[in-house]
Design a protein around this motif. Structure first.
Motif, short mmCIF file in Angstrom:
data_model
loop_
_atom_site.label_atom_id
_atom_site.label_comp_id
_atom_site.label_asym_id
_atom_site.label_seq_id
_atom_site.Cartn_x
_atom_site.Cartn_y
_atom_site.Cartn_z
N ALA A 21 0.88 -1.10 -0.05
CA ALA A 21 0.18 -0.14 -0.04
C ALA A 21 0.80 1.24 0.05
O ALA A 21 0.61 2.21 -0.78
N ASP A 22 2.00 1.28 0.81
CA ASP A 22 3.01 2.25 0.69
C ASP A 22 3.59 2.49 -0.62
O ASP A 22 3.69 3.56 -1.31
N ILE A 23 3.92 1.44 -1.23
CA ILE A 23 4.76 1.70 -2.55
C ILE A 23 3.60 2.18 -3.52
O ILE A 23 3.82 3.12 -4.39
N GLU A 24 2.14 1.62 -3.44
CA GLU A 24 1.48 2.34 -4.34
C GLU A 24 1.18 3.73 -4.30
O GLU A 24 0.94 4.51 -5.35
N SER A 25 1.00 4.25 -3.02
CA SER A 25 0.99 5.87 -2.82
C SER A 25 2.27 6.50 -3.25
O SER A 25 2.18 7.38 -3.46
N ARG A 26 3.53 5.96 -2.87
CA ARG A 26 4.64 6.54 -2.96
C ARG A 26 4.89 6.87 -4.22
O ARG A 26 5.54 7.82 -4.88
N TYR A 27 4.61 5.68 -5.25
CA TYR A 27 4.96 5.82 -6.59
C TYR A 27 3.72 6.07 -7.60
O TYR A 27 3.99 6.02 -8.69
N GLN A 28 2.96 6.23 -6.99
CA GLN A 28 1.31 6.35 -7.89
C GLN A 28 1.24 5.31 -8.82
O GLN A 28 1.10 5.59 -9.92
N ALA A 29 1.42 3.94 -8.27
CA ALA A 29 1.07 2.72 -9.02
C ALA A 29 0.16 1.94 -8.49
O ALA A 29 -0.34 2.25 -7.68
N ASN A 30 -0.53 1.17 -9.51
CA ASN A 30 -1.86 0.30 -9.13
C ASN A 30 -1.20 -0.95 -8.66
O ASN A 30 0.04 -1.27 -8.74
N ARG A 31 -1.87 -1.91 -7.99
CA ARG A 31 -1.51 -2.90 -7.33
C ARG A 31 -0.81 -4.06 -8.31
O ARG A 31 0.13 -4.75 -7.82
N PHE A 32 -1.53 -4.21 -9.48
CA PHE A 32 -0.59 -5.09 -10.44
C PHE A 32 0.76 -4.55 -10.87
O PHE A 32 1.82 -5.35 -10.86
N GLU A 33 1.05 -3.26 -11.01
CA GLU A 33 2.41 -2.59 -11.26
C GLU A 33 3.25 -2.87 -10.08
O GLU A 33 4.50 -3.25 -10.39
N VAL A 34 2.68 -2.82 -8.91
CA VAL A 34 3.43 -3.03 -7.79
C VAL A 34 3.93 -4.51 -7.70
O VAL A 34 5.12 -4.81 -7.27
N ARG A 35 2.89 -5.45 -7.71
CA ARG A 35 3.25 -6.74 -7.54
C ARG A 35 4.36 -7.21 -8.83
O ARG A 35 5.11 -7.81 -8.43
N MET A 36 4.06 -6.78 -10.05
CA MET A 36 5.12 -6.90 -11.11
C MET A 36 6.58 -6.50 -10.65
O MET A 36 7.74 -7.10 -10.87
N ALA A 37 6.68 -5.35 -10.21
CA ALA A 37 7.88 -4.63 -9.57
C ALA A 37 8.51 -5.69 -8.71
O ALA A 37 9.85 -5.61 -8.72
N LEU A 38 7.66 -5.84 -7.62
CA LEU A 38 8.24 -6.67 -6.45
C LEU A 38 8.85 -8.08 -7.11
O LEU A 38 10.13 -8.37 -6.66
N SER A 39 8.14 -8.33 -8.04
CA SER A 39 8.63 -9.93 -8.34
C SER A 39 9.85 -9.74 -9.16
O SER A 39 10.87 -10.63 -9.20
N GLU A 40 9.88 -8.80 -9.97
CA GLU A 40 11.31 -8.63 -10.68
C GLU A 40 12.33 -8.13 -10.01
O GLU A 40 13.54 -8.53 -10.06
N LEU A 41 11.97 -7.49 -9.00
CA LEU A 41 13.11 -7.14 -7.82
C LEU A 41 13.73 -8.34 -7.27
O LEU A 41 14.74 -8.46 -6.74
N ALA A 42 12.74 -9.23 -6.83
CA ALA A 42 13.09 -10.27 -5.88
C ALA A 42 13.91 -11.13 -7.08
O ALA A 42 14.99 -11.92 -6.67
N ALA A 43 13.45 -11.44 -8.51
CA ALA A 43 14.62 -11.91 -9.39
C ALA A 43 15.85 -11.58 -9.34
O ALA A 43 16.80 -12.27 -9.66
N LYS A 44 16.11 -10.07 -9.28
CA LYS A 44 17.29 -9.65 -9.18
C LYS A 44 18.04 -9.78 -8.01
O LYS A 44 19.16 -9.28 -7.86
N HIS A 45 17.38 -10.36 -6.81
CA HIS A 45 18.21 -10.38 -5.66
C HIS A 45 18.34 -9.04 -5.01
O HIS A 45 19.28 -8.83 -4.00
N LEU A 46 17.41 -8.27 -5.33
CA LEU A 46 17.53 -6.83 -4.70
C LEU A 46 16.56 -6.74 -3.53
O LEU A 46 16.84 -5.87 -2.59
N ILE A 47 15.57 -7.69 -3.23
CA ILE A 47 14.81 -7.56 -2.34
C ILE A 47 14.35 -9.10 -2.00
O ILE A 47 14.36 -10.15 -2.82
N ASP A 48 13.96 -9.34 -0.71
CA ASP A 48 13.88 -10.85 -0.38
C ASP A 48 12.07 -10.83 -0.17
O ASP A 48 11.67 -10.11 0.10
#
Length: 202
Positions: A21-48
């Motif tokens: 919810a914080d990410i959606e607000s901070r970056y003015q993104a929708n839930r789908f966009e946030v989930r895709m971004a989180l999945s991509e960053l996890a694949a890059k090993h930048l987030i767990d």
């Protein structure tokens, strides 16, 4: 991706939890966009991704960081040798300007700005190796090492020492001195070991 940039410039700290919810607000993104971004960053090993808890910025243990830097040392010294073979005088001049730009920014720019300039230097340097796969691997590993890192950047003197390594790397490149360049890259990459002792406890 703005979320990735904020992790790499340490606006989001190592170990920090990322609430959707914080990410959606901070970056003015929708839930789908946030989930895709989180999945991509996890694949890059930048987030767990922690099951049943969510996502957080990676915070490597000393042992994990040591392993990471061993691999980086192997790849980056090899890339340096390729760069020494393939670079032009114009390439070297462009890198030298980046070193000067970083030096001028140390006293006047934010840490986030310095991190961005540092990434620009290293990406430009290793691009001279002429091997896109190798360059991509180096970039990914370098970015994975940013969250929670310790070392010379904790002081202005340490930051200047890091940039002096860059200046020496450019000098070795100008001379086409592959052996000297490999040594300088090795020393540059492993300066952090002077500031922290790897343990198995984390």
């Amino acid at each position: 991706m703005r979320l990735q940039r904020d992790i790499l410039t340490e606006k989001l700290r190592a170990g920090e939890w990322l609430k959707q919810a914080d990410i959606e607000s901070r970056y003015q993104a929708n839930r789908f966009e946030v989930r895709m971004a989180l999945s991509e960053l996890a694949a890059k090993h930048l987030i767990d991704h922690i099951p049943n808890r969510g996502y957080r910025v990676i915070n490597p243990s000393d042992r994990e960081r040591s392993d990471l830097y061993e691999v980086r040392t192997i790849l980056e010294t090899a890339a340096g040798r390729l760069a020494a073979q393939k670079c032009t005088d114009e390439d070297v001049d462009a890198l030298s300007k980046l070193v000067d730009e970083f030096e001028a920014a140390i006293d006047t720019h934010s840490r986030a700005d310095l991190i961005a300039l540092n990434l620009e230097f290293h990406n430009s340097f290793y691009a001279l190796a002429g091997n896109e796969l190798l360059v991509d691997q180096i970039r990914e590993l370098r970015e994975r090492g940013i969250p929670g890192r310790k070392g010379g950047w904790d002081t202005v003197a340490g930051t200047r020492a890091s940039n002096e390594d860059h200046r020496q790397m450019v000098d070795m490149l100008r001379r086409r001195d592959a052996d000297g360049l490999s040594y300088t890259i090795y020393r540059h990459l492993n300066r952090w070991r002077e500031f922290t002792k790897p343990t198995d406890s984390e």
